[in-house]
Design an enzyme around this catalytic site. Sequence first.
Site, short mmCIF file in Angstrom:
data_model
loop_
_atom_site.label_atom_id
_atom_site.label_comp_id
_atom_site.label_asym_id
_atom_site.label_seq_id
_atom_site.Cartn_x
_atom_site.Cartn_y
_atom_site.Cartn_z
N LYS A 39 0.80 -1.20 0.00
CA LYS A 39 0.00 0.00 0.00
C LYS A 39 0.85 1.27 0.00
CE LYS A 39 -3.29 -2.33 3.05
NZ LYS A 39 -3.88 -2.26 4.41
N GLU A 95 7.89 2.46 -5.72
CA GLU A 95 7.82 1.91 -4.36
C GLU A 95 8.05 3.04 -3.36
OE1 GLU A 95 6.85 0.11 -2.22
OE2 GLU A 95 8.14 -1.58 -1.67
N ASP A 96 7.53 2.85 -2.16
CA ASP A 96 7.68 3.91 -1.16
C ASP A 96 9.12 4.03 -0.65
OD1 ASP A 96 7.60 1.47 0.21
OD2 ASP A 96 6.01 2.04 1.59
N ASP A 99 14.40 -0.44 1.82
CA ASP A 99 14.98 -0.66 3.16
C ASP A 99 16.03 -1.76 3.03
OD1 ASP A 99 15.45 -0.74 5.89
OD2 ASP A 99 13.61 -1.81 6.36
N PHE A 147 12.97 4.54 11.34
CA PHE A 147 11.63 4.19 10.89
C PHE A 147 10.81 5.44 10.63
CE2 PHE A 147 7.42 2.37 10.82
CZ PHE A 147 7.65 1.21 10.09
N ARG A 160 -0.65 6.65 7.40
CA ARG A 160 -0.46 6.75 5.94
C ARG A 160 -0.97 8.08 5.39
NH1 ARG A 160 0.97 1.62 4.05
NH2 ARG A 160 -0.02 -0.15 5.07
#
Length: 171
Positions: A39, A95-96, A99, A147, A160
């Site tokens: 998401k 993509e966000d 990582d 994070f 979000r």
Amino acid sequence: MEIVKYIDESAIAERIDKLGKEISVEYKGKNPVVLSVLKGAFMFTADLIRKFDFTPEVDFIQVASYGNSTESSGKIEKKTDLTIDVRDKDVLIIEDIADTGLTIRYLIEYLKSLGAKTVKVCVLLNKTAKHKELQVDYYGFEIENQFVVGYGLDFNQKYRNLPYIGILVKE
Ligand code: IMP
Ligand code: MG
């Protein structure tokens, strides 16, 4: 939980404007499939593709590697699949965040196995220190190993909707 603003709305908008122009040069005269990874990438995708001056096909895939924690589980699970046939097409993954890089690696391999002609990768946030030799063709911001939430990214499905990127500070 406290959230400290890290990258604000105007910085995001400015960067996306530039990224959109760069990517438009690459895909001029082509009609790639833009594959948005759900998401987390939904907001970034919506803003970025409005800056394109080519006409992409747009599709979504949902994958999960995080359980309900802030650490990658190391296993990728496909939750929903593509609906467009990508055989012989140029594909741009949106993509966000990169990582560990596992998700992106998985998606590149998967798209190649489906016969995509080219696969390129665009991420909003790049935790460069966390991964080695990962293919990232475009990124918005390089960030530290911490994070972050907001602008599509979540912690336990929350935050979000924040219009900025924030650092989640656990108390
Ligand atoms: P990977 O470790 O590169 O495979 O990243 C897997 C997924 O974890 C990403 O697509 C994000 O959805 C999520 N993720 C990684 N780092 C963060 C973070 O700092 N905040 C929120 N989600 C993250
Ligand atoms: Mg994600």
